[in-house]
Motif scaffolding. Structure first.
Motif, PDB file in Angstrom:
ATOM      1  N   ASP A  38      41.561  14.919 -15.658  1.00 16.35           N
ATOM      2  CA  ASP A  38      41.433  15.594 -16.379  1.00 16.35           C
ATOM      3  C   ASP A  38      39.405  15.870 -16.417  1.00 16.35           C
ATOM      4  O   ASP A  38      39.145  17.057 -17.207  1.00 16.35           O
ATOM      5  CB  ASP A  38      41.384  15.721 -17.782  1.00 16.35           C
ATOM      6  CG  ASP A  38      41.487  13.819 -18.373  1.00 16.35           C
ATOM      7  OD1 ASP A  38      40.745  13.116 -17.365  1.00 16.35           O
ATOM      8  OD2 ASP A  38      41.462  13.536 -19.590  1.00 16.35           O
ATOM      9  N   ARG A  39      38.842  15.249 -15.718  1.00 15.46           N
ATOM     10  CA  ARG A  39      36.912  15.819 -15.812  1.00 15.46           C
ATOM     11  C   ARG A  39      36.423  16.623 -14.344  1.00 15.46           C
ATOM     12  O   ARG A  39      35.457  16.204 -13.877  1.00 15.46           O
ATOM     13  CB  ARG A  39      36.967  13.543 -14.955  1.00 15.46           C
ATOM     14  CG  ARG A  39      36.877  13.485 -16.176  1.00 15.46           C
ATOM     15  CD  ARG A  39      36.084  12.232 -16.395  1.00 15.46           C
ATOM     16  NE  ARG A  39      34.490  12.226 -16.599  1.00 15.46           N
ATOM     17  CZ  ARG A  39      33.453  12.020 -15.402  1.00 15.46           C
ATOM     18  NH1 ARG A  39      34.087  10.566 -14.439  1.00 15.46           N
ATOM     19  NH2 ARG A  39      32.535  11.879 -15.580  1.00 15.46           N
ATOM     20  N   LEU A  40      37.914  16.624 -13.617  1.00 14.86           N
ATOM     21  CA  LEU A  40      37.908  17.412 -12.562  1.00 14.86           C
ATOM     22  C   LEU A  40      38.007  19.007 -12.354  1.00 14.86           C
ATOM     23  O   LEU A  40      39.426  19.300 -13.461  1.00 14.86           O
ATOM     24  CB  LEU A  40      38.255  17.228 -11.314  1.00 14.86           C
ATOM     25  CG  LEU A  40      38.063  15.587 -10.810  1.00 14.86           C
ATOM     26  CD1 LEU A  40      38.643  14.904  -9.643  1.00 14.86           C
ATOM     27  CD2 LEU A  40      36.178  15.591 -10.552  1.00 14.86           C
ATOM     28  N   GLU A  41      37.330  19.940 -12.054  1.00 12.16           N
ATOM     29  CA  GLU A  41      37.631  21.620 -12.175  1.00 12.16           C
ATOM     30  C   GLU A  41      37.700  21.894 -10.236  1.00 12.16           C
ATOM     31  O   GLU A  41      37.139  21.483  -9.987  1.00 12.16           O
ATOM     32  CB  GLU A  41      37.012  21.938 -12.860  1.00 12.16           C
ATOM     33  CG  GLU A  41      37.057  23.878 -12.504  1.00 12.16           C
ATOM     34  CD  GLU A  41      35.626  23.809 -13.106  1.00 12.16           C
ATOM     35  OE1 GLU A  41      35.689  25.088 -13.606  1.00 12.16           O
ATOM     36  OE2 GLU A  41      34.961  23.794 -14.589  1.00 12.16           O
ATOM     37  N   THR A  42      38.740  22.852 -10.217  1.00 11.47           N
ATOM     38  CA  THR A  42      38.731  22.742  -8.966  1.00 11.47           C
ATOM     39  C   THR A  42      37.270  24.218  -8.915  1.00 11.47           C
ATOM     40  O   THR A  42      37.249  24.750  -9.345  1.00 11.47           O
ATOM     41  CB  THR A  42      39.885  23.732  -8.277  1.00 11.47           C
ATOM     42  OG1 THR A  42      41.236  22.679  -8.047  1.00 11.47           O
ATOM     43  CG2 THR A  42      40.128  24.692  -6.756  1.00 11.47           C
TER      44      THR A  42
END
Length: 146
Positions: A38-42
């Motif tokens: 939830d702390r990462l975005e593609t």
């Protein structure tokens, strides 16, 4: 593998992904750690290989993309070490044909590795600061192998 961005905007490579966390690698340091998904975005539009390449400084990447052979590298080194040099001096001193020298000078100018300058009232070239930094980095990693 894919590129992701964390909450702070830093880009990483995803090595493994599970339901709640991913193993990521920092392309600049090579360090790996687990981060909650939830702390990462593609990141779209940037391949994992492009992200991996960002572990090398921009001046080095520019030099690597621009230099095709040893004489081309030698021309940059001479401009960095002995420059600025006039076009006439380059043609008289080095064993490259005129079209090759002019072609390389045009390419290096376009990539920002060299810039045009005045040398004794004639057109000449000098290595840019970016080129100087890239060459200094490459030279600091010389290990004596051929």
């Amino acid at each position: 593998m894919k590129t992701v961005r964390d909450d702070d905007g830093n880009r990483y490579l995803v090595l493994k992904q599970s339901g709640d966390a991913s193993l990521i690698r920092d392309p600049e340091t090579g360090n790996e750690c687990y981060v909650k998904n939830d702390r990462l975005e593609t990141v779209t539009g940037q391949s994992a290989l492009e992200t991996a390449a960002q572990g090398v400084s921009q001046p080095i990447r520019t030099l690597l993309r621009s230099v095709h052979d040893d004489p081309s590298l030698g021309l940059l080194i001479e401009l960095a070490d002995s420059g600025p040099l006039g076009v006439r001096q380059l043609l008289e001193t080095y064993d490259m044909c005129e079209s090759d020298i002019h072609g390389r000078l045009a390419e290096y100018t376009a990539t920002g590795l060299i810039e045009e300058t005045d040398v004794g009232g004639e057109r000449g070239y000098r290595a840019t600061d970016e080129c100087q930094r890239a060459l200094a980095t490459l030279r600091s990693n010389v290990d004596g192998d051929d």
